[in-house]
Design a protein around this motif. Structure first.
Motif, short mmCIF file in Angstrom:
data_model
loop_
_atom_site.label_atom_id
_atom_site.label_comp_id
_atom_site.label_asym_id
_atom_site.label_seq_id
_atom_site.Cartn_x
_atom_site.Cartn_y
_atom_site.Cartn_z
N ALA A 51 0.82 -1.22 0.00
CA ALA A 51 0.00 0.00 0.00
C ALA A 51 0.85 1.27 0.00
N ARG A 52 2.03 1.23 0.64
CA ARG A 52 2.83 2.46 0.73
C ARG A 52 4.01 2.48 -0.25
N LEU A 53 4.00 1.53 -1.19
CA LEU A 53 5.12 1.43 -2.14
C LEU A 53 4.69 1.76 -3.57
N SER A 54 5.47 2.62 -4.20
CA SER A 54 5.32 2.83 -5.64
C SER A 54 6.63 2.35 -6.27
N ALA A 55 6.53 1.41 -7.19
CA ALA A 55 7.74 0.81 -7.76
C ALA A 55 7.68 0.84 -9.29
N PRO A 56 7.89 2.02 -9.86
CA PRO A 56 7.83 2.12 -11.33
C PRO A 56 9.01 1.39 -11.99
N ILE A 57 8.73 0.73 -13.09
CA ILE A 57 9.80 0.11 -13.88
C ILE A 57 10.44 1.20 -14.75
N VAL A 58 11.76 1.25 -14.66
CA VAL A 58 12.50 2.37 -15.27
C VAL A 58 13.64 1.83 -16.12
#
Ligand SMILES: NC(=O)c1ccc[n+]([C@@H]2O[C@H](COP(=O)([O-])OP(=O)(O)OC[C@H]3O[C@@H](n4cnc5c(N)ncnc54)[C@H](OP(=O)(O)O)[C@@H]3O)[C@@H](O)[C@H]2O)c1
Length: 209
Positions: free
Chosen positions: A41-48
């Protein structure tokens, strides 16, 4: 605190991520990676794609940055590629996050890091430290572990042999020569993200035992 974490899929970084997501002082973690991370819920993990980093400053907005991104000369395949990953990526990310308002940068560097070192690896780590410090964060913390001794999925025979040897002789070794556990490095790095000490702080390997 909003934490920006680099290297979250790695040995040290995965421990930082686990600790950060369990820490009530941290409201959000952004962890750009090249492989997906489990949802939280508190993680944003964009693929870069780290060779073409997003330039939108909103993307890099955070209060503090922890960087545990890096590779080995063997995996990188060439000195140029190693320099690109261990120097250019962290420094470019530090520049973007600084421009976006981050005040604290915690860098997982290495024992012996020195821009004038004869040893290429130590020289690159030293250049990275120097170029991150030059960005003028309110607080820059340079964490310099010795050998990182922990379970890896990919084989690193030399590191694993050396790790075993250091464990055997640990009782007679000074702290400065002992191997460092990834969970200890991660705990220290996360604590340092909350530091109120201004300027540059160096954390040496004996403080990571
Ligand atoms: N090994 C040692 O004994 C030792 C000693 C002192 C200092 N250090 C330094 O400590 C830091 C953390 O070490 P560690 O053992 O936790 O490293 P690790 O397990 O190898 O993890 C490295 C992290 O960097 C990422 N990364 C590597 N190459 C990348 C690339 N080309 N593009 C984007 N991301 C990339 C990895 O992502 P993927 O999961 O996608 O590969 C992973 O998240 C490194 O900077 C290392 O140089 C290591």
């Amino acid at each position: 605190m909003h934490l920006l974490l680099l290297g979250a899929t790695g040995l040290v970084g995965s421990h930082v991520l686990e600790l950060a997501l369990a820490d009530p002082r941290i409201s959000a973690v952004t962890a750009p990676t090249r492989r997906p991370l489990p949802q939280h819920a508190r993680l944003s993990a964009p693929i870069v794609d780290f060779d073409t980093l997003p330039q939108d400053l909103q993307f890099w907005k955070a209060d503090a940055v922890i960087c545990a991104l890096g590779t080995t000369l063997k995996v990188a395949g060439s000195r140029e590629r190693f320099h690109r990953i261990d120097h250019d990526y962290p420094v470019e990310i530090a520049r973007l996050a600084r421009a976006a308002g981050a005040k604290t940068f915690v860098l997982n560097s290495a024992k012996g890091a020195d821009p004038s070192a004869l040893f290429f690896y130590s020289r690159v780590k030293g250049e990275t430290e120097k170029d991150v410090v030059a960005l003028g964060y309110d607080r820059t913390i340079l964490v310099r572990p010795g050998l990182i001794d922990g379970p890896r999925t990919e084989p690193r025979p030399a590191e694993q042999m050396f790790g075993t040897l250091l464990r055997v002789v640990k009782p007679v070794l000074p702290r400065s020569l002992q191997a460092n556990r990834p969970e200890t490095i991660a705990r220290v790095m996360l604590d340092q993200a909350f530091s109120t000490v201004l300027g540059v702080t160096v954390v040496t390997s004996d403080a990571l035992v």
